[in-house]
Design an enzyme around this catalytic site. Sequence first.
Site, mmCIF file in Angstrom:
data_model
loop_
_atom_site.group_PDB
_atom_site.id
_atom_site.type_symbol
_atom_site.label_atom_id
_atom_site.label_comp_id
_atom_site.label_asym_id
_atom_site.label_seq_id
_atom_site.Cartn_x
_atom_site.Cartn_y
_atom_site.Cartn_z
ATOM 1 C CB SER A 13 -38.497 -27.500 15.931
ATOM 2 O OG SER A 13 -39.597 -28.183 16.446
HETATM 3 N N1 GSH Z 1 -44.171 -36.281 18.977
HETATM 4 C C1 GSH Z 1 -43.651 -34.936 18.981
HETATM 5 C C2 GSH Z 1 -42.356 -34.944 18.202
HETATM 6 C C3 GSH Z 1 -41.617 -33.646 18.298
HETATM 7 C C4 GSH Z 1 -40.258 -33.778 17.651
HETATM 8 O O1 GSH Z 1 -39.945 -34.776 16.985
HETATM 9 N N2 GSH Z 1 -39.423 -32.771 17.846
HETATM 10 C C5 GSH Z 1 -38.068 -32.835 17.356
HETATM 11 C C6 GSH Z 1 -37.629 -31.488 16.829
HETATM 12 S S1 GSH Z 1 -38.660 -31.013 15.461
HETATM 13 C C7 GSH Z 1 -37.201 -33.197 18.549
HETATM 14 O O2 GSH Z 1 -36.721 -32.348 19.259
HETATM 15 N N3 GSH Z 1 -37.082 -34.497 18.789
HETATM 16 C C8 GSH Z 1 -36.328 -35.008 19.871
HETATM 17 C C9 GSH Z 1 -36.693 -36.440 20.135
HETATM 18 O O3 GSH Z 1 -37.690 -36.911 19.562
HETATM 19 O O4 GSH Z 1 -35.992 -37.079 20.918
HETATM 20 C C10 GSH Z 1 -44.676 -33.975 18.372
HETATM 21 O O5 GSH Z 1 -45.635 -34.441 17.728
HETATM 22 O O6 GSH Z 1 -44.555 -32.770 18.536
#
Ligand code: GSH
Length: 231
Positions: A13
């Site tokens: 991630s």
């Molecule tokens: N907006 C969040 C996004 C985080 C993200 O997209 N994480 C991914 C893994 S790298 C995830 O688990 N997404 C699940 C989802 O968006 O439903 C950030 O900036 O950290």
Amino acid sequence: MGGIIHAYYDCVSPYSYFAFVHLQRVRDKLASYGVTVESHPIFLGGIMDRSGNTPPWKVPAKAKLGQLELARGIKYWNVEPFTQPDFFPILTIFPQRALTYIKHTYPLTQFEKILDLYWQWFFYQHLNISKPDVLRQLLVSPAAGFSVEQADEIVTAAMDKKWKDALTAKTQEAIDRGAYGAPFFWVVKSEGGKVLGEEPFFGSDRFHQIWDFLELQWEDFKLLPRIEAKL
Ligand SMILES: N[C@@H](CCC(=O)N[C@@H](CS)C(=O)NCC(=O)O)C(=O)O
């Protein structure tokens, strides 16, 4: 006021890396407020499955906007030249089990160093750390500092049911606390050892809300005064 931030990460991630980097950068400041940070390895694939979510790269709209958000994140967190390898994503169950063993066996500083190296090898050097031989090379690299015997012991432990179950249990703990992705945080606010509140947060873009919850003074960005045109 003090507390603890439980940070749940998977090395696949990118946003977990951004969160890790930020929490390392502000760790001393947090400590001065009595807030500690504990990192936990989890298996994102298990979180996706068991929470009923779908990996963002499998949802066309999320995959498309995701590329833009990733580029913005890299710039915002100032982590260039971080890039996704062509073989992204990888199955991280093996490295995450190894990390679980390392966390329980070695000093926490060593565990965090290896967690950081996972991201360095995967997103900066584009090495496939899901492969046991690559993981072994990482463990014996000078930056990691494990001996060949220790690397063998870690790789063997990663195949052991005990550490498989430990990773599953930690992943389930995150799900039970509300996780559907990574990075995920369980934040505990306390005073004088008394817990005043506990809440879940998702994403590397929620720190301002974590600081608010912990009643910390924060300054995420400042709006600078308008630059007057010079005549
Ligand atoms: N907006 C969040 C996004 C985080 C993200 O997209 N994480 C991914 C893994 S790298 C995830 O688990 N997404 C699940 C989802 O968006 O439903 C950030 O900036 O950290």
